[in-house]
Design an enzyme around this catalytic site. Structure first.
Site, PDB file in Angstrom:
ATOM      1  N   TYR A 110     -24.001  -0.923  29.751  1.00 25.04           N
ATOM      2  CA  TYR A 110     -23.949  -0.102  28.522  1.00 25.04           C
ATOM      3  C   TYR A 110     -22.510   0.026  28.035  1.00 25.04           C
ATOM      4  O   TYR A 110     -22.208  -0.203  26.863  1.00 25.04           O
ATOM      5  CB  TYR A 110     -24.551   1.266  28.810  1.00 25.04           C
ATOM      6  N   SER A 128     -19.728   4.558  21.850  1.00 24.68           N
ATOM      7  CA  SER A 128     -19.869   5.521  22.942  1.00 24.68           C
ATOM      8  C   SER A 128     -18.520   5.770  23.592  1.00 24.68           C
ATOM      9  O   SER A 128     -17.598   4.943  23.492  1.00 24.68           O
ATOM     10  CB  SER A 128     -20.844   4.960  23.990  1.00 24.68           C
TER      11      SER A 128
END
Length: 259
Positions: free
Chosen positions: A164, A151
């Site tokens: 995350y 990501s």
């Protein structure tokens, strides 16, 4: 040699077996389809039976070889059980794609241990344990490909990165450690780094038209990503063509990260 024969030799996955976690939706489903259509026998692992069955039915109807295993990657026992079911029923994979993930991002002040533990287990520990299970076998056979999906949050704080972002940053470090250990034996380990992609994992942002438009404007191509944008990069990293590419983070983001 014809151009078709050359490209087939360079990128074909005929005779290879692939395991794709999170392969029943979003980017994982697109990658599973791309690997299967490039010739690999693909096993998809995810939680939801109906989505798994639908994915495999679509691929087999297209003439591909595909199967599914229902697995819970949110705890160690579930991760190990899924790995053994894949190996027992479908054989040892040559290609491992870790795409399963959870995107729980409360404000940092509200981030509790349960969210932290769940995020780290699915996003980081599952790729680690699956790598430990299948990486040494790939090395013994002299060929392997490990591909992680990370990501933007692995590289920058963005939209409450929280646990995350930490998990994805660590996953890129894991890829480098795996590359260091196994690349001398023919096993490459890399990550694909998405920008903003319109998938169920990003439903929170996708539901806000203003944010969707603003994110598209941050790219160089003028649009947000689609799951199918990852097909070519995944086939490249899974194939013979990428034999000298390892330990890398490859951005598939329309220039989002550099604009």
């Amino acid at each position: 040699m014809t151009s078709q024969a050359y490209l087939s030799d360079l990128f074909s996955l005929d005779g290879r077996a692939a395991l794709v976690t999170g392969g029943s939706s979003g980017i994982g489903r697109a990658i599973a389809g791309a690997l299967a259509r490039a010739g690999a026998s693909v096993v998809v692992v995810a939680r939801k039976k109906d989505q798994l069955a639908e994915t495999v039915e679509e691929l087999t109807a297209d003439g591909c070889r595909a199967a599914w295993v229902q697995g819970d990657l949110s705890n160690r026992d579930g991760i190990r059980a899924a790995a053994e079911e894949v190996a027992g029923a479908h054989g040892e994979p040559d290609i491992l794609v870790n795409c399963a993930g959870v995107n729980l991002r409360p404000p940092m002040s509200e981030l509790d241990e349960d969210v932290w533990d769940t995020t780290m287990t699915v996003n980081l520990e599952a790729p680690f344990l699956l790598g430990q299970r299948f990486g040494p076998g790939m090395a013994e056979r002299g060929f392997g490909r490990i591909i992680h999906i990370t990501s933007q949050q692995a590289h920058r704080a963005f939209v409450q990165s929280g646990a995350y972002g930490v998990s994805k940053g660590a996953l890129e470090s894991l890829a480098r450690s795996q590359a260091e250990a196994w690349s001398p034996h023919g096993v490459t380990c890399n990550t694909l780094v998405p920008g903003f992609v319109m998938t169920p994992l990003n439903a929170r942002l996708s539901s806000d038209p203003g944010k969707v438009e603003a994110l598209a404007a941050r790219t160089m191509v003028g649009r947000n990503g689609l799951a199918e944008d990852f097909a070519g990069a995944a086939v490249f990293l899974a194939s013979r063509a990428s034999a000298y590419v390892t330990g890398q983070s490859i951005f598939v983001d329309g220039g989002f990260s550099t604009h």
